[in-house]
Design a protein around this motif. Structure first.
Motif: not given
Length: 529
Positions: A163, A224, A227, A232-236, A239-240
């Motif tokens: 991340i 996926n 989010v 930028e949502t790939w980082k969430t 985190w999961i």
């Protein structure tokens, strides 16, 4: 054939049938294996009360109610199975967190989709190194601590490091390390989940266990979808993935070591590094052909799954012109089919045999390919993806127990893991090859647009691979019914042999000292006289 048999030697309480002749030689064995596929009876490995093994022909047992098979597992066996399944699911989520977000990552780093799939190649390439390190540690010191170290310290933290990778070079470096340590999960997870399963339930539980990989994909695709499609949502999603991996390690921390290592400890086994490596060298000298065969088989299988799935979401978005949400939903249905197929075919393999199940599933998947790549629209692609992956992962569902039965009993952590990940290493460029060829060739879409040729490339490659699996499996060995649950840890035989040798040596020295004492007493008596 040995005269004495234990009750566990027979499935369903049947008496032994005709002894099965085992031929010698690679080519002779291959011909015998191919002929066995067309015989109604199955070649089954039998273990008698003295621990001797041989093979005999048995009629296929009747299909059993799967709920009765579930009931064969004790509460403790279910807990161990759940932990192994969860670790494998988290491992799959970690991997697919990248493959389903290729388009997002390409935009984030300003690279092509083929460049992003370089990270997939590096991950697969280095997983074999991790499999060797952590698999051997699992066979040497137990399943528990290698898995905990893998899931918490390495896989989870490296997901977080991904991340915070600000450049593409940092991203590739972190994913390379991630692949190195990710490779150690499969062998220990599968060994933990299946090594104490009752024999009759192995096929069903193997099918469920393998689908932790597909279930991980479903969870990653759902994450996926949840989010959204912003770059930028790939980082969430990552985190999961990190939370799931760390959670798997913490759960494993709560359970004791596997049965074989606890019993070895109670019995006073002291296995030195020399014992372990001595037995390992001896095993490789005996089983090198089996090792080579399993690596070839797993190379085909890894090409099979990665070619048919890693670029599928990209195929639907790019070639079928679906939006990100529709492509993700179709991917989810594809992997639901994989979960169902792996469970069903794994269950059937207990009764039709491991190799027959794999061969039939692979050949049926070949027939499914036109219906897999030609449809248009989300609903049609979801249905065709479901049935295609039903058979692709149906063949895969047999693999965990098939590898465990083929592996040397004391190496059920390292052997399946290393052969699986070596196959991964050899097949590592699969996604990159598909993307590179597809991006350099074009077809006309339903809307009349010129789009990248993902469909034809994936279809042709999958036909070749599925036929390779069918032929390799048809000519290969099978150890249906093999008992490995009571095998001691690697090095125990060498340890026992050394202890026996020391005991014999001590007896010889004691006898020599006794004779020397008698001789001295006789000399003293003679001197006095």
């Amino acid at each position: 054939m040995p005269a004495s048999h234990s009750s566990k030697a027979y499935r369903g309480g049947r008496r032994p049938h005709e002894p099965a002749v085992v031929v010698k030689g690679t080519w002779a064995t291959a011909k015998q294996s191919f002929r066995d596929l067309f015989r109604w009876q199955q070649r089954v490995v039998i273990t008698n009360s003295q621990g001797e093994t041989y093979e005999e022909w048995q009629n296929p047992p009747p299909l059993q109610n799967p709920f009765k098979l579930f009931a064969l597992l004790s509460a403790k066996q279910w807990l161990y199975f759940f932990v192994g399944f969860y670790a494998w699911t988290a491992d799959a989520f970690d991997f697919h967190a990248l493959s389903i977000q290729t388009t997002k990552l390409a935009k984030y780093y300003g690279r092509s989709k083929t460049d992003i799939t370089t990270a997939i190649t590096l991950t697969l390439l280095l997983r074999s190194v991790g499999a060797a390190i952590f698999g051997l540690l699992g066979d040497r010191f137990g399943r528990k601590w290698p898995m905990i170290g893998n899931m918490i310290i390495l896989v989870g933290l490296l997901q977080i490091a991904t991340i915070y990778s600000t450049t593409f070079q940092q991203f590739l470096a972190v994913r390379s390390l991630f692949g190195l340590f990710m490779g150690g999960v499969y062998g220990n997870a599968v060994a933990m989940a299946l090594e104490n399963c009752p024999t009759d339930a192995r096929g069903l539980m193997s099918g469920i266990m393998q689908q932790g990989y597909s279930f991980g994909y479903v969870l990653a695709a759902c994450a996926n979808l949840g989010v959204g499609g912003a770059t930028e949502t790939w980082k969430t999603v990552f985190w999961i993935a990190a939370g799931l991996s760390i959670g798997a390690g913490l759960i494993r921390l709560c359970f004791p070591e596997s049965k074989q290592f606890l019993e070895a400890k109670k019995s006073g086994h002291k296995i030195t590094a020399g014992d372990f490596w001595g037995e390992t060298k001896s095993m490789l000298a005996r089983e090198w052909r089996m090792c080579l065969y399993c690596v070839v088989l797993m190379t085909w299988f890894n090409y099979y799954s990665h070619t048919s799935q890693d670029s599928y979401t990209t195929f639907m978005i790019t070639a079928k012109e679906l939006d990100s949400a529709a492509g993700t939903r179709a991917s989810i249905w594809m992997k639901v089919g994989a979960c169902v197929g792996g469970t069903v075919v794994g269950y059937l393999s207990q009764f039709v045999g491991r190799r027959r199940a794999i061969v039939v599933a692979a050949l049926v998947s070949c027939c499914m390919i036109p219906g897999w790549i030609l449809p248009e629209g989300e609903r049609s692609l979801s249905a065709s993806g479901f049935f295609m992956q039903f058979f692709v992962q149906g063949a895969w569902g047999v693999i965990p127990i098939h590898l465990n039965e083929l592996s040397p009993p004391a190496y059920r952590s390292s052997f399946p893991g290393i052969t699986y990940q070596l196959g991964n290493m050899i097949s590592s460029p699969s996604a990159q090859i598909v993307n590179a060829i597809a991006e350099s060739h074009f077809v006309t879409s339903r809307k009349g647009n010129r789009v990248e040729a993902y469909g034809p490339v994936m279809g042709i490659a999958t036909v070749i691979i599925a036929l390779g699996i069918a032929i390799t499996t048809a000519l290969g060995p099978e150890k249906l019914g093999r008992h490995f649950e009571e095998a001691g840890p690697a090095g125990a035989h060498s340890s026992d042999a050394n202890a026996h040798l020391q005991e014999k040596t001590a007896d010889v020295l004691s006898l020599a000292e006794s004779k020397q004492g008698q001789h001295s007493t006789a000399n003293e008596v003679e001197h006095k006289v």
